[in-house]
Enzyme design. Structure first.
Site, PDB file in Angstrom:
ATOM      1  N   CYS A 159      69.283  -0.097  32.383  1.00 32.93           N
ATOM      2  CA  CYS A 159      70.163   0.991  31.859  1.00 32.93           C
ATOM      3  C   CYS A 159      69.837   1.237  30.449  1.00 32.93           C
ATOM      4  CB  CYS A 159      71.255   1.056  32.482  1.00 32.93           C
ATOM      5  SG  CYS A 159      71.044   0.715  34.616  1.00 32.93           S
ATOM      6  N   HIS A 209      75.570   6.730  29.632  1.00 32.42           N
ATOM      7  CA  HIS A 209      74.932   6.221  30.738  1.00 32.42           C
ATOM      8  C   HIS A 209      75.927   6.384  32.187  1.00 32.42           C
ATOM      9  CE1 HIS A 209      73.468   3.639  33.891  1.00 32.42           C
ATOM     10  NE2 HIS A 209      73.844   2.782  34.283  1.00 32.42           N
ATOM     11  N   ASN A 219      73.784   6.723  39.741  1.00 30.85           N
ATOM     12  CA  ASN A 219      73.342   6.099  38.529  1.00 30.85           C
ATOM     13  C   ASN A 219      72.072   5.559  38.704  1.00 30.85           C
ATOM     14  OD1 ASN A 219      72.803   3.948  36.466  1.00 30.85           O
ATOM     15  ND2 ASN A 219      74.164   2.056  37.440  1.00 30.85           N
TER      16      ASN A 219
END
Ligand code: UT7
Length: 319
Positions: free
Chosen positions: A118, A246, A276
């Site tokens: 990520c 993020h 996500n």
């Protein structure tokens, strides 16, 4: 150096919490309360490279003379944990399509993928910035493209509710002024068992996560990384126009906002619609914030991410 333009590709298919209630033992209420997510997008046709190309084409549609930019571009980095192939890299696949489509004589040369889960987009910008600094060329393409739907175990309610597919792109432009004020990049490889995707023969290939343990480390790492980039650039929380984080969990962002004393209203959040999307989440969010006119030229923005590895990073820049 500055961000010239951004673009995004968002798949059409919407998967809601109510859809997930039909396939695992979960509820819309639990998912919303524990994560902030209401729905996510799933890509059914395009590959990771095709999504990356779409995001790039979207970015190029916002500039004059895209062919001239491509001929003057040093390279392409694609941040992804879900490439189509181990090799060729997703970046090489994108470059190949560009050469054909634009009939490029001097295509981008330095093309490779970055795997930092990520945090991949932050790592990719950091690399592109440093490569471009020492080059004769003027531009660098940085893409985050992810198709987590293919590494998710759709029977595991602890992970399948979290992730979605998307791609985002930025193009860096070198000029007289450097708008990148500070970077903080980090990793700690001791936590493999908390978050990983196996690629060894005797294990299943799905993502595994001990969510609540990752949660605590994510808050600590993001908060400390944000404070580090501010300190390095001699800036205060009140100087920031927007944090583009993020998008892993709304509760993580609330706690990071408290710890860093940056009001939550300054965090751009779209997790409710996209979930996500790993390395794609920051460029997708940045593109959306720009399209909504929330970010304007010269605004101070802070990008920050945490993910598997563990990896993390933050970038403070003037847009
Ligand atoms: O993107 C990069 C890194 N990733 C992250 O930063 C993610 C970090 N972690 C998280 O966001 C959160 O830990 C999760 C959203 C993954 C989980 O939330 P949590 O509040 O930490 O829940 P938990 O894992 O502690 O589980 C609490 C309870 C458990 O039940 P018991 O043992 O208390 O009876 C779970 O079995 O919630 C249960 N549970 C669920 N219930 C309904 C876990 N997943 C679900 C679900 N629906 N989908």
């Amino acid at each position: 150096m500055k961000i010239l333009t951004c673009g995004a590709y968002i798949p059409n298919k919407v998967l809601t919490n109510l859809d997930l209630e039909k396939i695992v033992d979960t509820s819309d209420k639990w998912i919303k309360e524990r994560t902030g997510i209401e729905e996510r997008r799933i890509e059914e046709e395009k590959s990771t490279a095709s999504m990356a190309l779409e995001a790039l084409e979207n970015a190029l549609s916002k500039v004059d003379n895209p062919k001239n930019i491509l001929e003057n571009t040093l390279g392409i980095i694609v941040a992804t944990s879900t490439p189509d192939y181990l090799f060729p890299s997703t970046a090489c696949l994108v470059q190949g399509k560009l050469i054909e489509k634009y009939n490029l004589k001097n295509p981008p040369q330095v093309c490779f993928d970055i795997l930092a889960a990520c945090s991949g987009f932050i790592y990719a910008i950091y690399n592109a910035y440093n490569l471009l600094k020492h080059s004769e060329k003027k531009y660098f393409i940085v893409i985050g493209s992810e198709k987590y739907s293919k590494i998710i175990n759709w029977k595991d309610r602890t992970t399948c509710i979290l992730f979605g597919d998307a791609a985002g792109c930025t193009i860096l432009e070198k000029g007289d002024q450097d708008n990148f004020l500070s970077f903080d990049i980090g990793s700690d490889g001791r936590y493999k068992n908390l978050l990983y995707v196996p690629c060894v023969d005797d294990q299943d290939k799905y993502l595994k996560m001990k969510g609540n343990e990752v949660f605590k480390i994510a808050i600590r790492s993001l908060s400390s990384s944000i404070l580090k980039v501010l300190k390095k650039a001699n800036k205060k929380p009140e100087d920031i126009s927007y944090v583009i984080p993020h998008q892993a969990n709304i509760r993580i962002l609330k706690l990071v906002a408290e710890r860093t004393k940056i009001p939550l209203e300054k965090f751009f959040i779209n997790i409710e619609r996209l979930g996500n999307t790993s390395a794609a989440s920051i460029p997708v969010a940045m593109n959306e914030a720009i399209e909504k006119n929330l970010i304007k030229r010269d605004d101070l923005i802070l990008l920050t991410a945490f993910g598997g590895g563990f990896t993390w990073g933050s970038i403070l820049l003037k847009f």
